[in-house]
Design an enzyme around this catalytic site. Sequence first.
Site, mmCIF file in Angstrom:
data_model
loop_
_atom_site.group_PDB
_atom_site.id
_atom_site.type_symbol
_atom_site.label_atom_id
_atom_site.label_comp_id
_atom_site.label_asym_id
_atom_site.label_seq_id
_atom_site.Cartn_x
_atom_site.Cartn_y
_atom_site.Cartn_z
ATOM 1 N N LYS A 78 0.846 -1.281 -0.330
ATOM 2 C CA LYS A 78 -0.105 -0.455 0.230
ATOM 3 C C LYS A 78 1.462 1.173 -0.196
ATOM 4 C CE LYS A 78 -3.592 1.799 2.854
ATOM 5 N NZ LYS A 78 -4.667 1.501 4.197
ATOM 6 N N SER A 117 -9.820 1.284 2.852
ATOM 7 C CA SER A 117 -8.462 1.955 1.731
ATOM 8 C C SER A 117 -7.532 1.388 1.654
ATOM 9 C CB SER A 117 -8.290 3.417 2.633
ATOM 10 O OG SER A 117 -7.222 2.918 4.050
ATOM 11 N N SER A 169 -10.169 -0.509 7.055
ATOM 12 C CA SER A 169 -9.262 -0.518 5.424
ATOM 13 C C SER A 169 -8.583 -1.743 5.311
ATOM 14 C CB SER A 169 -8.210 0.692 5.799
ATOM 15 O OG SER A 169 -8.860 1.447 5.580
HETATM 16 N N1 GLN Z 1 -13.316 3.635 6.449
HETATM 17 C C1 GLN Z 1 -12.773 4.074 7.603
HETATM 18 C C2 GLN Z 1 -12.218 5.833 7.454
HETATM 19 O O1 GLN Z 1 -12.738 5.905 6.523
HETATM 20 C C3 GLN Z 1 -11.489 3.512 8.326
HETATM 21 C C4 GLN Z 1 -10.333 3.778 7.496
HETATM 22 C C5 GLN Z 1 -9.173 2.806 7.626
HETATM 23 O O2 GLN Z 1 -9.454 1.964 8.238
HETATM 24 N N2 GLN Z 1 -7.871 3.554 7.145
HETATM 25 O O3 GLN Z 1 -11.746 6.622 7.940
#
Ligand code: GLN
Length: 504
Positions: free
Chosen positions: A79, A154, A178
């Site tokens: 990532k 994400s 995420s």
């Molecule tokens: N979807 C969640 C957010 O938008 C979690 C994101 C993540 O775990 N980085 O913050």
Amino acid sequence: MNLFNLTIHELNGLFKKGEATSRDVTESFRKRIEEIDPKVNSFLYTDFDEAFKNAEEADRIIKSGKNFPELCGIPLSIKDIFLMKGKKTTCASKILENFVSPYESTVTKRLRENGYVFLGKVNLDEFAMGSSTENSAYHITKNPYDLKRVPGGSSGGSAASVSAALSAGSFGTDTGGSVRQPAALCGVVGLKPTYGLISRYGIIAFSSSLDQAGVLAKDSLDAAIMLKAVAGFDEKDQTTRKFDIKDYPAIVSGASKSLIKGLKVGIPSEFFTEGLDPKIASKILEMRDLFRDLGAEIVDVSLPDTKYSIATYYVIATSEASSNLERYDGIRFGYRFKDENGGFFGTLDDLYRKSREYGFGKEVKRRIILGTFALSAGYYDAYYKKASLVRKLIIKNYRDAFKKADIIIGPTSPTPAFLIGEKMDDPLSMYLSDIYTISINLAYLPALSIPVGVVDNPSWGGFLPVGMQIVSPWLTEDRLLSVARIIEGEIGFRDKYKPEFKNG
Ligand code: GLN
């Protein structure tokens, strides 16, 4: 045989027998990426020069006949939130468009020491803020099961790359779901370990009391191999401890069905809320029956305060993000605004404003504004402090639940993969994608998502994967992965379902 379709442990077996080289495997992934990634768009950039260099080095180690690590010669994607020395790291933001990192994250450093092959950096929501990878400043990644749908986020690039067999595994991060949510939407395994088990040194910070690195893998034995390679104390990250790092792959590959006999499995009613797709609910109930058939004892547990998880998370995460993202000011690193003459002669304040205005996307700005407000003088007690107190209640809920249950199961995501664009104008509905994952980050717990089946795709008669989340007490990743290993053996998801890259 298509080498790109094999798991890490299968590839490792071939290396041991001298039946394939890392070069062969890397070449197989190179071709696969060239053929398939234009449809899926999981990579931000590939780096085959580096990959073949790594493969050559790995083959030397493998041929030398000495014991070599399980990740030696294995091609992985990373990532684009992990810093790698001399490589571009954008965090899918324009503000880091041309940022080349001067140092290496501990995770990628350890991967290097294990002899992995670096295929390239994969897409994410900008600064890991989002649940669909649509917030990337560069491009949208597609779900390999339906190219009109999101891969989740994400770590959407990570999940899509593993699902489409464009990498043997991928490292992502999980602040509120995420790793697990995109794993569920793309039909792969996603593990978020206990807070502090993997060093965060060199991972771009989003919300420091929640961020944790995680792995996306084809199966739970691969996840165990990946975890073992990077877990453990790091003097450069104060959130890591001298935890006892178990031999996860050995434990997981030795797991037998007797582990489930007498295992206390909790299913909290709070994981079956209003917005849950009934077809997903019924899949999870099938899993409950499977556990029961294997001899588990189903116990009642309740997590009454997790209904405040989303609200609590969006105060804590945005507050911490507003503070972590202060550093992108156009001065020290990243994008700096230039006027049409190629310079800038306004005030310092204007320079900050213009650099941040261009450099940050809409969602990141929304969060910075929310977090700055929550932390502003006079509001701290009403928001951040209150959220921290609710967080304590959530931790206590889990502590009480784990007095009765050895593991807790539930859905990972309330819906299967949704359509690209479907939730972009409705941030609240996007935030609800993580309704079942967020409380686990708030409680610093480990959890994983495994694919347990599919539901019909309403668009065109295909199907979409469903993930089940398993949660266990702090530092019991060995239990989590072993249980997952047995369940995946019962289900055989990988043999039954493959993405078809349709509907593009
Ligand atoms: N979807 C969640 C957010 O938008 C979690 C994101 C993540 O775990 N980085 O913050």
